[in-house]
Write a protein that holds these residues in place. Structure first.
Motif, PDB file in Angstrom:
ATOM      1  N   GLN A  49     -57.666   6.548 112.787  1.00 50.81           N
ATOM      2  CA  GLN A  49     -57.210   5.942 111.638  1.00 50.81           C
ATOM      3  C   GLN A  49     -55.901   5.413 111.695  1.00 50.81           C
ATOM      4  O   GLN A  49     -55.394   4.439 111.160  1.00 50.81           O
ATOM      5  CB  GLN A  49     -57.549   6.832 110.284  1.00 50.81           C
ATOM      6  CG  GLN A  49     -57.387   6.106 109.110  1.00 50.81           C
ATOM      7  CD  GLN A  49     -57.606   6.895 107.979  1.00 50.81           C
ATOM      8  OE1 GLN A  49     -57.588   8.305 108.097  1.00 50.81           O
ATOM      9  NE2 GLN A  49     -57.837   6.406 106.617  1.00 50.81           N
ATOM     10  N   ALA A  50     -54.815   6.260 112.001  1.00 44.68           N
ATOM     11  CA  ALA A  50     -53.470   6.107 112.136  1.00 44.68           C
ATOM     12  C   ALA A  50     -53.317   4.721 113.218  1.00 44.68           C
ATOM     13  O   ALA A  50     -52.537   3.960 112.965  1.00 44.68           O
ATOM     14  CB  ALA A  50     -52.614   7.256 112.547  1.00 44.68           C
ATOM     15  N   GLN A  86     -57.786   1.779 108.325  1.00 49.21           N
ATOM     16  CA  GLN A  86     -58.962   2.135 107.574  1.00 49.21           C
ATOM     17  C   GLN A  86     -60.263   1.703 108.239  1.00 49.21           C
ATOM     18  O   GLN A  86     -60.268   0.769 108.709  1.00 49.21           O
ATOM     19  CB  GLN A  86     -58.822   1.515 106.103  1.00 49.21           C
ATOM     20  CG  GLN A  86     -57.658   2.399 105.599  1.00 49.21           C
ATOM     21  CD  GLN A  86     -57.528   3.823 105.261  1.00 49.21           C
ATOM     22  OE1 GLN A  86     -58.694   4.300 105.143  1.00 49.21           O
ATOM     23  NE2 GLN A  86     -56.371   4.467 105.384  1.00 49.21           N
ATOM     24  N   ARG A  87     -61.245   2.358 108.116  1.00 50.27           N
ATOM     25  CA  ARG A  87     -62.731   2.116 108.586  1.00 50.27           C
ATOM     26  C   ARG A  87     -63.315   0.785 107.881  1.00 50.27           C
ATOM     27  O   ARG A  87     -63.773  -0.116 108.898  1.00 50.27           O
ATOM     28  CB  ARG A  87     -63.501   3.164 108.063  1.00 50.27           C
ATOM     29  CG  ARG A  87     -64.825   3.117 108.842  1.00 50.27           C
ATOM     30  CD  ARG A  87     -65.821   4.284 108.638  1.00 50.27           C
ATOM     31  NE  ARG A  87     -66.922   4.032 108.250  1.00 50.27           N
ATOM     32  CZ  ARG A  87     -67.922   4.846 108.043  1.00 50.27           C
ATOM     33  NH1 ARG A  87     -67.770   6.093 108.024  1.00 50.27           N
ATOM     34  NH2 ARG A  87     -69.133   4.535 107.900  1.00 50.27           N
ATOM     35  N   ILE A 107     -49.595  12.028 115.971  1.00 53.21           N
ATOM     36  CA  ILE A 107     -50.044  10.677 115.284  1.00 53.21           C
ATOM     37  C   ILE A 107     -48.947   9.668 115.345  1.00 53.21           C
ATOM     38  O   ILE A 107     -49.211   8.304 115.401  1.00 53.21           O
ATOM     39  CB  ILE A 107     -50.343  10.956 113.560  1.00 53.21           C
ATOM     40  CG1 ILE A 107     -51.416  11.760 113.566  1.00 53.21           C
ATOM     41  CG2 ILE A 107     -50.373   9.749 112.827  1.00 53.21           C
ATOM     42  CD1 ILE A 107     -51.827  12.376 112.434  1.00 53.21           C
ATOM     43  N   ALA A 110     -61.644  16.293 113.027  1.00 55.41           N
ATOM     44  CA  ALA A 110     -60.979  15.618 112.127  1.00 55.41           C
ATOM     45  C   ALA A 110     -59.437  15.232 112.417  1.00 55.41           C
ATOM     46  O   ALA A 110     -59.105  13.896 111.911  1.00 55.41           O
ATOM     47  CB  ALA A 110     -60.528  17.050 110.950  1.00 55.41           C
ATOM     48  N   PHE A 111     -58.983  16.050 113.252  1.00 55.58           N
ATOM     49  CA  PHE A 111     -57.516  15.491 113.774  1.00 55.58           C
ATOM     50  C   PHE A 111     -57.674  14.239 114.787  1.00 55.58           C
ATOM     51  O   PHE A 111     -56.863  13.255 114.658  1.00 55.58           O
ATOM     52  CB  PHE A 111     -56.721  16.296 114.635  1.00 55.58           C
ATOM     53  CG  PHE A 111     -55.535  15.833 115.112  1.00 55.58           C
ATOM     54  CD1 PHE A 111     -54.262  15.499 114.246  1.00 55.58           C
ATOM     55  CD2 PHE A 111     -54.981  15.550 116.496  1.00 55.58           C
ATOM     56  CE1 PHE A 111     -53.157  15.061 114.560  1.00 55.58           C
ATOM     57  CE2 PHE A 111     -53.940  15.041 116.733  1.00 55.58           C
ATOM     58  CZ  PHE A 111     -52.802  14.658 115.948  1.00 55.58           C
ATOM     59  N   CYS A 119     -60.033  12.048 114.111  1.00 51.78           N
ATOM     60  CA  CYS A 119     -60.267  10.712 113.419  1.00 51.78           C
ATOM     61  C   CYS A 119     -59.028  10.519 112.709  1.00 51.78           C
ATOM     62  O   CYS A 119     -58.832   9.293 112.611  1.00 51.78           O
ATOM     63  CB  CYS A 119     -61.294  11.333 112.157  1.00 51.78           C
ATOM     64  SG  CYS A 119     -62.911  11.479 113.041  1.00 51.78           S
ATOM     65  N   GLN A 120     -58.158  11.223 112.603  1.00 46.32           N
ATOM     66  CA  GLN A 120     -56.656  11.097 111.808  1.00 46.32           C
ATOM     67  C   GLN A 120     -55.946   9.979 112.816  1.00 46.32           C
ATOM     68  O   GLN A 120     -55.452   9.207 112.376  1.00 46.32           O
ATOM     69  CB  GLN A 120     -55.925  12.285 111.397  1.00 46.32           C
ATOM     70  CG  GLN A 120     -56.285  13.067 110.268  1.00 46.32           C
ATOM     71  CD  GLN A 120     -55.401  14.128 110.045  1.00 46.32           C
ATOM     72  OE1 GLN A 120     -55.146  14.974 111.055  1.00 46.32           O
ATOM     73  NE2 GLN A 120     -54.878  14.152 109.084  1.00 46.32           N
ATOM     74  N   VAL A 121     -56.157  10.200 113.751  1.00 53.63           N
ATOM     75  CA  VAL A 121     -55.439   9.651 114.887  1.00 53.63           C
ATOM     76  C   VAL A 121     -55.992   8.416 115.025  1.00 53.63           C
ATOM     77  O   VAL A 121     -55.309   7.214 115.077  1.00 53.63           O
ATOM     78  CB  VAL A 121     -55.385  10.220 116.482  1.00 53.63           C
ATOM     79  CG1 VAL A 121     -55.039   9.213 117.433  1.00 53.63           C
ATOM     80  CG2 VAL A 121     -54.471  11.681 116.440  1.00 53.63           C
ATOM     81  N   LYS A 157     -49.862   5.376 116.936  1.00 54.29           N
ATOM     82  CA  LYS A 157     -49.626   4.247 116.263  1.00 54.29           C
ATOM     83  C   LYS A 157     -49.311   3.236 117.084  1.00 54.29           C
ATOM     84  O   LYS A 157     -49.501   2.052 116.783  1.00 54.29           O
ATOM     85  CB  LYS A 157     -48.684   4.242 115.088  1.00 54.29           C
ATOM     86  CG  LYS A 157     -49.008   5.269 113.835  1.00 54.29           C
ATOM     87  CD  LYS A 157     -48.059   5.350 112.881  1.00 54.29           C
ATOM     88  CE  LYS A 157     -48.719   6.206 111.547  1.00 54.29           C
ATOM     89  NZ  LYS A 157     -47.773   6.358 110.534  1.00 54.29           N
ATOM     90  N   LYS A 165     -48.859  17.766 115.137  1.00 56.53           N
ATOM     91  CA  LYS A 165     -49.885  16.701 114.465  1.00 56.53           C
ATOM     92  C   LYS A 165     -48.991  15.520 114.182  1.00 56.53           C
ATOM     93  O   LYS A 165     -49.454  14.248 114.588  1.00 56.53           O
ATOM     94  CB  LYS A 165     -50.728  17.209 113.618  1.00 56.53           C
ATOM     95  CG  LYS A 165     -51.681  18.110 113.840  1.00 56.53           C
ATOM     96  CD  LYS A 165     -52.329  18.531 112.777  1.00 56.53           C
ATOM     97  CE  LYS A 165     -53.360  19.442 113.092  1.00 56.53           C
ATOM     98  NZ  LYS A 165     -54.651  19.713 112.063  1.00 56.53           N
TER      99      LYS A 165
END
Length: 155
Positions: A135-136, A140-141, A106, A128-129, A131-133, A110, A102
């Motif tokens: 976000q990275a 932020q939303r 990620i 969920a992952f 979404c992390q990607v 970036k 992960k």
């Protein structure tokens, strides 16, 4: 002459391709070449393309040099992280075991929008992952909403 080749690769790393095979296996010459241009890595000897120090220097300069790493260097997590941090697209050249990592995915995301396409299928299916990607990659939303609002007011 070693000194001539060393001077040449210090100016243009790709000059390593024209060096005698014994100089392509010289650690100092290869390090000078990859420090100047990471993509000169394929012209280093197989022994040096397996050397962690040489490959790390190459991928820090040009992440895509990971494609030319051999042996233990190709299976080194720190080398892979350095490569994808420098250029996310290097994930396509990463050892398959790192496509399930992960943190590596990620780090690639970036700087590269298509990083998920090279991640392991299990990670691509993990909402969920994903979404992390996102976000990275995009922040932020709230930042995304602010950018969207800013863009719409400028139109």
């Amino acid at each position: 002459d070693r000194d001539v080749v060393l001077a040449a690769v210090q100016r243009w790393g790709m000059a390593l391709q024209y060096a005698h095979h014994l100089l392509q296996d010289d650690l100092e010459v290869a390090m000078a070449a990859v420090a100047t241009d990471g993509l000169s890595l394929p012209y280093a000897s197989a022994r040096l393309r397996s050397d962690r120090k040489v490959v790390l220097a190459a991928v820090e300069h040009q992440g895509s040099a990971l494609a030319h790493a051999l042996g233990a260097a190709r299976e080194d997590r720190d080398v892979t992280l350095a490569a994808v941090t420098a250029r996310g697209e290097a994930l396509r050249y990463a050892h398959p075991m790192f496509r399930t990592d992960k943190a590596v995915v990620i780090a690639a995301a970036k700087t590269w929008n298509a990083a998920l396409s090279w991640a392991a299928e299990d990670l691509r299916k993990d909402e969920a992952f994903v979404c992390q990607v996102v976000q990275a990659r995009f922040g932020q939303r709230d930042e995304l909403n602010a950018m969207a609002d800013s863009a719409s007011t400028q139109l």
